[in-house]
Write an enzyme that holds these catalytic residues in place. Sequence first.
Site, PDB file in Angstrom:
ATOM      1  N   GLY A  70       0.837  -1.192   0.000  1.00 56.64           N
ATOM      2  CA  GLY A  70       0.000   0.000   0.000  1.00 56.64           C
ATOM      3  C   GLY A  70       0.871   1.241   0.000  1.00 56.64           C
ATOM      4  N   LEU A  71       0.237   2.389   0.249  1.00 62.97           N
ATOM      5  CA  LEU A  71       0.982   3.645   0.269  1.00 62.97           C
ATOM      6  C   LEU A  71       1.583   3.790   1.668  1.00 62.97           C
ATOM      7  CD1 LEU A  71       1.727   5.569  -1.837  1.00 62.97           C
ATOM      8  CD2 LEU A  71      -0.415   6.776  -1.513  1.00 62.97           C
ATOM      9  N   HIS A  72       2.631   3.009   1.900  1.00 65.93           N
ATOM     10  CA  HIS A  72       3.215   2.841   3.226  1.00 65.93           C
ATOM     11  C   HIS A  72       4.696   2.559   3.029  1.00 65.93           C
ATOM     12  CE1 HIS A  72       4.256   0.184   6.733  1.00 65.93           C
ATOM     13  NE2 HIS A  72       3.747   1.234   7.318  1.00 65.93           N
ATOM     14  N   ALA A  73       5.492   2.790   4.072  1.00 65.37           N
ATOM     15  CA  ALA A  73       6.909   2.440   4.053  1.00 65.37           C
ATOM     16  C   ALA A  73       7.597   3.019   2.811  1.00 65.37           C
ATOM     17  CB  ALA A  73       7.081   0.932   4.153  1.00 65.37           C
ATOM     18  N   PRO A  91       7.224   2.651  -0.545  1.00 66.35           N
ATOM     19  CA  PRO A  91       6.416   3.275  -1.599  1.00 66.35           C
ATOM     20  C   PRO A  91       5.922   4.676  -1.225  1.00 66.35           C
ATOM     21  CG  PRO A  91       5.787   0.991  -1.326  1.00 66.35           C
ATOM     22  CD  PRO A  91       6.754   1.300  -0.222  1.00 66.35           C
TER      23      PRO A  91
END
Lengths: 94, 561
Positions: free
Chosen positions: A13-16, A18
């Site tokens: 997802g849009l996490h870490a 990315p």
Amino acid sequence: MPERTVVIASRAGLHARPAKIFVEAAARQGTPVRIRVGDGKPVPAHSILAVLALGAVHGTEVTLDADGPDADAALDSLAALLSRDLDAEENVHE
Amino acid sequence: MSESAAGATLRGLGVSPGLAAGPVCRMEDPSHLRGRPWTAASPAEEADTAVRALLAASLGLAALAEKAAEPEARAILEAQSLIAADPLLQEAVRENVRDGMHALDAVTAACDHHRDALLAAGGHFAERAADLADIANRAVAAALDVPMSAIPDPGHPYVLVAEDLSPADTVTLDPATVLAVITERGGPTSHTAILARARGVPAVVACRGARELRDGTPVTVDGALGEVRTGVGDAEAAEVRRREAARRSRLRASTGPGRTADGHPVKLLLNIGSAADLDAEVSAEGVGLFRTEVLFLDRRTAPDMDEQVAAYEAVFRALPGDRVVVRTLDAGTDKPLPFLGLPEETNPALGVRGLRVARARPDVLDAQLDAVAAAARATGVRPWVMAPMVTTVAEAADFARRARARGIAHVGAMVEVPAAALQASRLLAELDFLSVGTNDLSQYTCAADRQHGELADLLDPWQPALLRLVAECGAAGRRAGKPVGVCGEAAADPLLAPVLAGLGVTSLSMSGPSVPAVREALAARTLAECEEAARAALEADGPAEARARAGADRPERDPDA
């Protein structure tokens, strides 16, 4: 105002990683870009805190918007970024 | 603290075996930053000070990221550095100053506000919330121009002494300079303990009196006994270093299957989340716990059949001929997955989790079993498959029926619920093997939340009540002639390994770095000695007594002495 709607392709997802790649790319654009999930409140795309707080996971549809002469180019490049699996690319590079 | 002419001895919980000798270097608790006097300047200056402090914190974190050894650690620190420099954080700080706060309060309040926003986003996003508390501490330290509590860097190897370590602290812990870790707080399943074991750093936690140790004091540490001695001379320190060097070279040379001194086999297996976790450096006998959740995390829709089959095949192909135990999806209201569509629960630990998810979504379990069976056919590997959170004989029988219908020959259950341990014999009438998950079994036996730092003593795998339940499973396995393994932190404890073998456990599954020390511990005792240690531990009234009775508080044998 020009917009692009795109599905988050990264596995995490849009996490870490990315999220970091996306936020840094947004900060490099010549014009402020905003991002939202569905009908939610648009938030600045160059803020990691705002982007993380969207809670966008793999498969979430997000909408980018921007204004000004550079808007279309900025939106195109950021939408293209989100539609790639940034985790997978990271693995290839490392 | 027992004083003598030779110095003092502090006792705590030995959680990562090994010996060390060196000077103490303390890490200050961040609480020393709170309530410092601060003379506020004009609002404009306060706002600038606060923003500069955040940027200083960001730079400091970026510098730490450069130094981080593992890519994961670097990624965490880089992200944290980016957060500290976030424009929204600066906006919030300026707003707080306009509302009358001074720089330090403005920083703390802004970080608190954004931490709450991340907690609200949930899941992985909430994990980043702790970063903001750390950023606030770092920024306040920068504004005060005092050193931030961090893993010290005195320029020479040292014994690290701290109240406790946070996840952010531990990412920068370098085994080359940190000889040993001593913490005043913490327990056997704390972050400090798990990380120290993973990196092979001797550690003593819950060590009362540790906070009295002064910088530069020479100490020796025994991470097996849980003993810290001060006032040691150079000769004694040199002897400790020699024994540790000998121990390490023995561990490096350690290979081969798990065996007691008299040749009784205890399989040494690995806990993995994907094929990427398989380490060619580690000599083990297969995989005792293949957690399949990794494939499902952060998914809005279930992974399709091809994707699942490919992930299982990758693991099977990497381990031809070895045992592979696949655990079906361990998720539920405790680890929510969006595509399961489960309602929120007030008490997820006691709710719909593990195999119980199949009550609502049998399709997810069936699809996973189909994928495992397909990967098995494609590779010729015969995987063992087990379900998490099995509680009743009926659940075990139903799971076995579903798995066998797909041609899976070895079907088992995790024993994480006391009810399952007490019915171990009946479960083995339906199943081919059991695997005791000690982390959850501790949580449910002693009714103590796994994440609860204050209740760490109740989660100690040496709690005699927990050992009794393991004994129940071991005895059932012996009667039925079927394997009973242990996975979870207990399996990685070299001191506990002989006790578990003595209780009838036939395999131990752990992370790769733990394997050599467990192999050595088993090889040092005969099966009869393991059984005697097990009997003694079961008769204890508490964990400390169990360790003492089992002989785990004796110095380990030194073949070079």
